[in-house]
Design a protein around this motif. Structure first.
Motif, short mmCIF file in Angstrom:
data_model
loop_
_atom_site.label_atom_id
_atom_site.label_comp_id
_atom_site.label_asym_id
_atom_site.label_seq_id
_atom_site.Cartn_x
_atom_site.Cartn_y
_atom_site.Cartn_z
N SER A 306 0.69 -1.15 0.03
CA SER A 306 -0.04 -0.09 0.00
C SER A 306 0.85 1.40 0.14
O SER A 306 0.62 2.31 -0.44
N SER A 350 -4.94 1.18 2.89
CA SER A 350 -4.59 -0.07 3.33
C SER A 350 -5.87 -0.99 2.79
O SER A 350 -6.97 -0.71 2.81
N SER A 352 -6.34 -4.11 3.94
CA SER A 352 -7.27 -4.95 5.05
C SER A 352 -8.06 -3.68 5.83
O SER A 352 -9.06 -4.11 6.35
N THR A 355 -4.28 -2.53 9.62
CA THR A 355 -2.92 -2.52 9.82
C THR A 355 -2.69 -1.58 11.17
O THR A 355 -2.97 -0.50 10.91
N GLU A 492 8.85 -11.53 -1.02
CA GLU A 492 8.03 -12.24 -0.06
C GLU A 492 7.44 -13.75 -0.47
O GLU A 492 6.93 -14.48 0.62
O1 M6R Z 1 -3.61 -4.15 4.61
P1 M6R Z 1 -2.59 -3.37 4.23
O2 M6R Z 1 -2.65 -3.04 2.93
O3 M6R Z 1 -2.48 -2.09 5.22
O4 M6R Z 1 -1.26 -4.35 4.31
C1 M6R Z 1 0.05 -3.44 4.51
C2 M6R Z 1 0.99 -4.50 4.12
O5 M6R Z 1 1.08 -5.19 5.24
C3 M6R Z 1 0.93 -5.19 3.00
O6 M6R Z 1 0.81 -4.71 1.60
C4 M6R Z 1 2.05 -6.30 2.80
O7 M6R Z 1 3.16 -5.56 2.46
C5 M6R Z 1 1.88 -7.49 1.56
N1 M6R Z 1 2.11 -8.74 2.12
C6 M6R Z 1 2.43 -6.99 0.41
O8 M6R Z 1 2.31 -8.07 -0.54
#
Ligand code: M6R
Length: 612
Positions: A306, A350, A352, A355, A492
């Motif tokens: 993000s 974000s 989700s 975060t 990752e």
């Molecule tokens: O849910 P979010 O977009 O806030 O999450 C942020 C990061 O944890 C997320 O983008 C993470 O880097 C992913 N595993 C990347 O593929």
């Protein structure tokens, strides 16, 4: 991260909870467990490893009436059977499952130890359940009241579910800063940290709010806040189909989600562009038009993928709307006493919406008087609620831990914001807004064609480089954050070390790494810096590096330099990340699969990172 699931009613509690836990596996976890009541005793079964290991431990149990289950992602203590949830209170009358972190657990523990409590695990969760027992014993209060009193002593974030062996008719749940959803059934009710576990039973849900506690029985849900004020349960209807959280004909969720991107973009754009392509409509912006006409600075806060979308946003908003943009890791923003004024807009991005770093950073920005805007995928998530105003990406549930469609849909929202801000004041009259918007509406077709055209070639390239130890990703301008995202994706899910760099910056350090064993992926699609990127490519070849170039269809020059070219559909520079990111996602996907990695649940990672 951790996941909560629970059921109360006449159905098959065991299979509902176990299959619910399996639906939560995508969040990332290291152990799992369940608790239920049998013959006036609470039984806890838990196991480190996958839910399938738990499956075998509970095979013979018949569970009726009530069951709670948990997937744990270790924060306090090793990922072993002892630390797995649920946890008993010392008298074994109570059991709890918990997501989040009790920050003052050591202080509370000290008090409990002084009062004779013994602990079998290293977790903060066991401290919480013993605190509840302590209140219950000393205050002679029922479970609900005891939880209320105990939680008023707790600092931190949590969603919890507690059962009491003396009352097998109810589960008590509570939430602060970590999601807890109640699925409302017909004479049966469900609880979970996201709706996936009960989606095939009910779509009627209650999102518990921070500081609320609910007593859930099969036929009734009573909600009060921590100060004992009654709350009327507000039931909402979920707009998610079961197939959206299933793999269908795809081998993995990640591949499904890569292929879903063109459709996701259509959903992101739906109803947000006028039919003459002259205006973008974003309700959250429309409602704040006077503020936006005078906005001085935009700060974007986010983590991981993000954050990369946020960096793309910087190029978009500065380029299209000519408003200064800063992009910050939410975790850094939070602890550096940032300068924010009431004329600033802070955008929290974000997928989700849960975060923890982003949520806390957003709260800080709000406290300091900034206009806060959320871009989230998960409807009703904490960040969306906390921002109060924002735009949903509508990409549909993303189950694979590696973000794919959430990235492209976040970028799409940022394009819409940039277009909106431009038209608000014609901040950059050299941009042909109508043309750009028309191209945006057509981009999903180009994305589909690109995925179909490049997949086979990428499989062949992946075969050649799957054993590489390191990868370098280079891009210039708006392709630089795409290079960062490509590198993150590879590391990752395949565990190969990868670095993203601005192409020109390579000669200031990373060039030392280049030799015949070092593959570099270079993005060379943007006309404005194409010649410069060619020079960077020559620098790599001059040092015998292996070069994989992402180019526009019918590219002439890069094909002569690079070892491999991957041709994608050409588009406007501002929209290019929506296409250039596709080959990078597929490259990491195929390499990871060839290396035998679990692409949907990579080691150590969690889908929503709910601890700071
Ligand atoms: O849910 P979010 O977009 O806030 O999450 C942020 C990061 O944890 C997320 O983008 C993470 O880097 C992913 N595993 C990347 O593929």
């Amino acid at each position: 991260m951790c996941g909560i699931v629970g059921y109360i009613g006449p159905g098959d509690a065991k299979s509902i909870v176990i299959s619910g836990l399996k639906r939560l596996e995508y969040r990332g976890y290291d152990s799992s467990g369940i608790a239920f009541i049998d013959d006036d005793s609470i039984i806890i079964k838990k196991k480190s490893g996958k839910v399938s290991s738990l499956d075998s431990v509970v095979k013979k149990d018949k569970i009726e009436g009530l069951c709670i289950g948990h997937t744990r992602w270790a924060t306090h203590g090793l990922p072993n059977d002892l630390n797995a949830h649920p946890h008993f209170s010392m008298n074994k009358n109570l059991a709890v499952i918990h997501n989040g972190v009790i920050e003052n657990y050591l202080t509370i523990k000290e008090g409990l130890v002084n009062r004779g409590y013994k602990f079998v695990s290293e977790t903060d969760t066991e401290v919480l359940i013993n605190l509840i027992q302590d209140v219950q014993t000393n205050e002679k209060t029922g479970l609900f009241k005891s939880i209320q009193l105990a939680l008023s002593q707790v600092v931190g974030a949590y969603s919890i579910a507690v059962i009491d062996k003396k009352n097998s008719e109810k589960i008590v749940v509570a939430k602060k800063g970590s999601p807890l959803i109640i699925g409302v059934g017909n004479n049966e009710n469900f609880i979970a940290s996201d709706p996936a576990p009960f989606l095939n039973y009910t779509k009627n849900v209650i999102y518990l709010k921070d500081n609320e506690i609910a007593e859930v029985s099969a036929s009734e849900i009573k909600i009060k806040n921590i100060k004992n004020k009654s709350k009327r349960p507000y039931i909402e209807k979920l707009n998610i189909e079961l197939e959206a959280i299933e793999k269908g004909n795809y081998e993995t969720f990640m591949l499904k989600e890569i292929y879903e991107q063109p459709k996701a973009i259509v959903e992101t754009l739906r109803g947000r562009i006028s039919s003459d392509f002259k205006r973008t409509r974003l309700r959250g912006l429309n409602e704040n038009i006077d503020f936006l006409k005078n906005v001085k600075k935009i700060i974007i806060i986010a983590c991981g993928t993000s954050w990369h979308a946020g960096l793309v946003g910087e190029y978009l908003i500065e380029g299209i709307a000519r408003i200064p943009v800063e992009v910050e890791y939410a975790s850094e923003f939070l602890y550096r006493d940032p300068l924010i004024s009431t004329n600033d807009m802070v955008i929290a991005i974000s997928q989700s919406g849960e975060t923890a770093d982003t949520l806390s950073a957003l709260k800080l920005a709000k406290q300091r008087g900034a206009f806060v805007y959320g871009i989230c995928n998960v409807v009703g998530s904490s960040i969306a609620r906390s921002a109060g105003v924002g735009t949903y990406t509508h990409a549909g549930p993303e189950i694979g831990v590696a973000s794919t469609k959430s990235f492209t849909s976040q970028v799409t929202v940022l394009i819409l914001i940039a277009l909106y801000l431009n038209t608000l004041k014609e901040r950059n009259s050299s941009i042909k807004i109508t043309e750009l918007t028309k191209e945006l509406v057509q981009i999903s077709d180009k994305m589909s064609r690109t995925i179909d055209d490049i997949n086979d070639k990428i499989i062949k390239i992946s075969e050649l480089y799957k054993d590489a130890k390191n990868f370098l990703y280079l891009g210039r301008g708006i392709s630089f954050p795409v290079a960062l995202e490509g590198a993150l994706k590879l590391k990752e899910i395949s565990y190969i070390h990868a670095e993203g760099y601005p192409a020109a910056e390579m000669k200031h350090g990373p060039i030392a790494l280049i030799d015949k064993n070092m593959p570099t992926v270079i993005i060379a699609t943007n006309k404005s810096n194409y010649e410069k990127v060619l020079i960077n490519a020559e620098e790599i070849k001059a040092r015998s590096g292996k070069l994989i170039a992402i180019v526009n269809k019918n590219d002439k020059q890069m094909s002569k330099i690079a070892d491999h070219v991957i041709e994608i559909a050409e588009t406007n520079n501002f929209l290019s990340p929506l296409i250039t990111t596709l080959p990078l996602q597929l490259l990491s996907y195929h390499i990871a699969k060839m290396r035998g990695c679990n692409v949907d649940q990579p080691r150590n990672l969690a889908k929503s990172v709910t601890v700071e």
